[in-house]
Design a protein around this motif. Structure first.
Motif, PDB file in Angstrom:
ATOM      1  N   LYS A 108      44.956   5.835  30.091  1.00  0.00           N
ATOM      2  CA  LYS A 108      44.943   6.923  31.050  1.00  0.00           C
ATOM      3  C   LYS A 108      45.282   6.425  32.453  1.00  0.00           C
ATOM      4  O   LYS A 108      44.592   5.573  33.003  1.00  0.00           O
ATOM      5  N   GLY A 109      46.369   6.932  32.982  1.00  0.00           N
ATOM      6  CA  GLY A 109      46.806   6.527  34.308  1.00  0.00           C
ATOM      7  C   GLY A 109      47.606   5.243  34.321  1.00  0.00           C
ATOM      8  O   GLY A 109      48.139   4.848  35.351  1.00  0.00           O
ATOM      9  N   GLY A 110      47.699   4.572  33.166  1.00  0.00           N
ATOM     10  CA  GLY A 110      48.438   3.322  33.091  1.00  0.00           C
ATOM     11  C   GLY A 110      47.653   2.150  33.657  1.00  0.00           C
ATOM     12  O   GLY A 110      46.561   2.306  34.213  1.00  0.00           O
ATOM     13  N   ILE A 111      48.202   0.949  33.507  1.00  0.00           N
ATOM     14  CA  ILE A 111      47.544  -0.248  34.042  1.00  0.00           C
ATOM     15  C   ILE A 111      47.544  -0.178  35.561  1.00  0.00           C
ATOM     16  O   ILE A 111      48.599   0.038  36.173  1.00  0.00           O
ATOM     17  N   PRO A 112      46.393  -0.358  36.218  1.00  0.00           N
ATOM     18  CA  PRO A 112      46.337  -0.283  37.686  1.00  0.00           C
ATOM     19  C   PRO A 112      47.261  -1.308  38.342  1.00  0.00           C
ATOM     20  O   PRO A 112      47.449  -2.414  37.823  1.00  0.00           O
ATOM     21  N   LEU A 113      47.814  -0.925  39.479  1.00  0.00           N
ATOM     22  CA  LEU A 113      48.754  -1.800  40.178  1.00  0.00           C
ATOM     23  C   LEU A 113      48.110  -3.115  40.595  1.00  0.00           C
ATOM     24  O   LEU A 113      48.719  -4.176  40.479  1.00  0.00           O
ATOM     25  N   TRP A 114      46.894  -3.037  41.111  1.00  0.00           N
ATOM     26  CA  TRP A 114      46.225  -4.245  41.605  1.00  0.00           C
ATOM     27  C   TRP A 114      46.029  -5.258  40.487  1.00  0.00           C
ATOM     28  O   TRP A 114      46.158  -6.476  40.708  1.00  0.00           O
ATOM     29  N   LEU A 115      45.740  -4.767  39.267  1.00  0.00           N
ATOM     30  CA  LEU A 115      45.481  -5.661  38.148  1.00  0.00           C
ATOM     31  C   LEU A 115      46.758  -6.376  37.708  1.00  0.00           C
ATOM     32  O   LEU A 115      46.759  -7.587  37.476  1.00  0.00           O
ATOM     33  N   THR A 116      47.845  -5.625  37.616  1.00  0.00           N
ATOM     34  CA  THR A 116      49.127  -6.234  37.236  1.00  0.00           C
ATOM     35  C   THR A 116      49.573  -7.248  38.273  1.00  0.00           C
ATOM     36  O   THR A 116      50.014  -8.352  37.937  1.00  0.00           O
ATOM     37  N   ASN A 117      49.457  -6.888  39.546  1.00  0.00           N
ATOM     38  CA  ASN A 117      49.876  -7.794  40.623  1.00  0.00           C
ATOM     39  C   ASN A 117      49.079  -9.092  40.583  1.00  0.00           C
ATOM     40  O   ASN A 117      49.636 -10.192  40.717  1.00  0.00           O
ATOM     41  N   LEU A 118      47.775  -8.972  40.370  1.00  0.00           N
ATOM     42  CA  LEU A 118      46.917 -10.157  40.344  1.00  0.00           C
ATOM     43  C   LEU A 118      47.212 -11.028  39.122  1.00  0.00           C
ATOM     44  O   LEU A 118      47.328 -12.252  39.225  1.00  0.00           O
TER      45      LEU A 118
END
Length: 287
Positions: free
Chosen positions: A54-64
């Motif tokens: 839901k909402g996809g993988i959060p941006l902050w998590l992918t970036n980190l």
């Protein structure tokens, strides 16, 4: 020039990454604008995982997560000291992406989205660069690739890597949004350059005259600007000359030309832009 305190640099990094996160969370992500970098990959990943999570993988998590192996490799190849402030900037950007809520701004106007997103992100990136840091991502990847391919510059490698990210974004979101993303990239580049080089442009004047003393005295007395005499030689006449060099503000260049013409109507004057002038009477820089 006074040495700037380290804590000022870290405040610049916090402010800069905050602005970048605002542009990403409220403009780039809602509009599907992929401007390259790990944050661009994060936007793509969020879109492609939207049906699985839901909402996809959060941006902050992918970036980190993308930055962790890159920093570990950079520490191994170039040493811990190489990472320095860039590690702080990367963590700060991920933290801002986590804290700042994601909502749609200018969702129906991609022109405004690309322009204002570029302005906000460009200012933020410029502040980070002023603090002698980057936000990791493709910057760090390019530096690592350049370690093995030294005949290419980091800038050239970054252009290729970011171009690949934009092309993937074009596949996911469509070619139209990719073209708007290119506009945003251009604005980011111009704004960050403006922050780094300084927005207070000046004018440099080269004056060749037979009345050097009179022209110099008039400029120093009326404009309160110093001049430098540069020995020169006229290749046609073979005569030795003294070329005057002077830097003034944009407002003062009109008065300078009037002074020169009034003192010596036959003077030869060349006026050019001075993008950044450091020193007394102009910008004082704290390193």
């Amino acid at each position: 020039m006074n040495k700037r305190s380290a804590w000022v640099d870290y405040l610049l990094i916090l402010a800069g990454t905050g602005l970048m996160a605002v542009a990403i969370n409220v403009i780039y992500d809602p509009n599907g604008l992929v401007t390259g970098g790990f944050t661009g990959i994060a936007i793509i990943a969020k879109e492609m995982t939207g049906t699985l999570l839901k909402g996809g993988i959060p941006l902050w998590l992918t970036n980190l997560c993308l930055n962790i192996p890159v920093f570990l490799l950079a520490a191994k190849i170039k040493g811990i000291r190489y990472i320095g402030r860039t590690l702080f900037a990367t963590v700060a950007l991920s933290a801002w992406l986590y804290v700042i809520p994601v909502f749609s701004l200018m969702i129906d106007d991609l022109v405004l989205a690309s322009l204002f997103g570029g302005v906000i992100s460009g200012i933020g990136m410029g502040l980070v660069f002023l603090a002698r840091a980057t936000t990791g991502g493709t910057d760090m990847v390019a530096a690592l690739i350049q370690h093995y391919l030294p005949h290419y510059t980091i800038a050239q490698i970054m252009q290729v890597v970011d171009a690949l990210v934009v092309l993937v974004g074009a596949y996911v979101f469509g070619i139209s949004k990719a073209l708007y993303a290119v506009i945003a990239i251009f604005v980011v580049s111009r704004m960050s350059d403006g922050i780094i080089e300084g927005l207070k442009f000046s004018k440099a004047a080269f004056i060749i005259t037979e009345h050097q003393k009179e022209v110099s005295d008039m400029i120093m007395s009326e404009l309160d600007r110093g001049l430098t005499g540069v020995p020169a030689k006229g290749m046609y006449s073979g005569a030795d000359k003294l070329m005057l060099f002077c830097v003034v503000s944009k407002k003062e260049i009109v008065q300078l030309k009037q002074i020169v013409v009034k003192t010596d109507p036959n003077a030869f004057v060349i006026v050019t832009d001075a993008r950044e002038v450091l020193g007394e009477g102009f910008l004082e820089v704290h390193l």
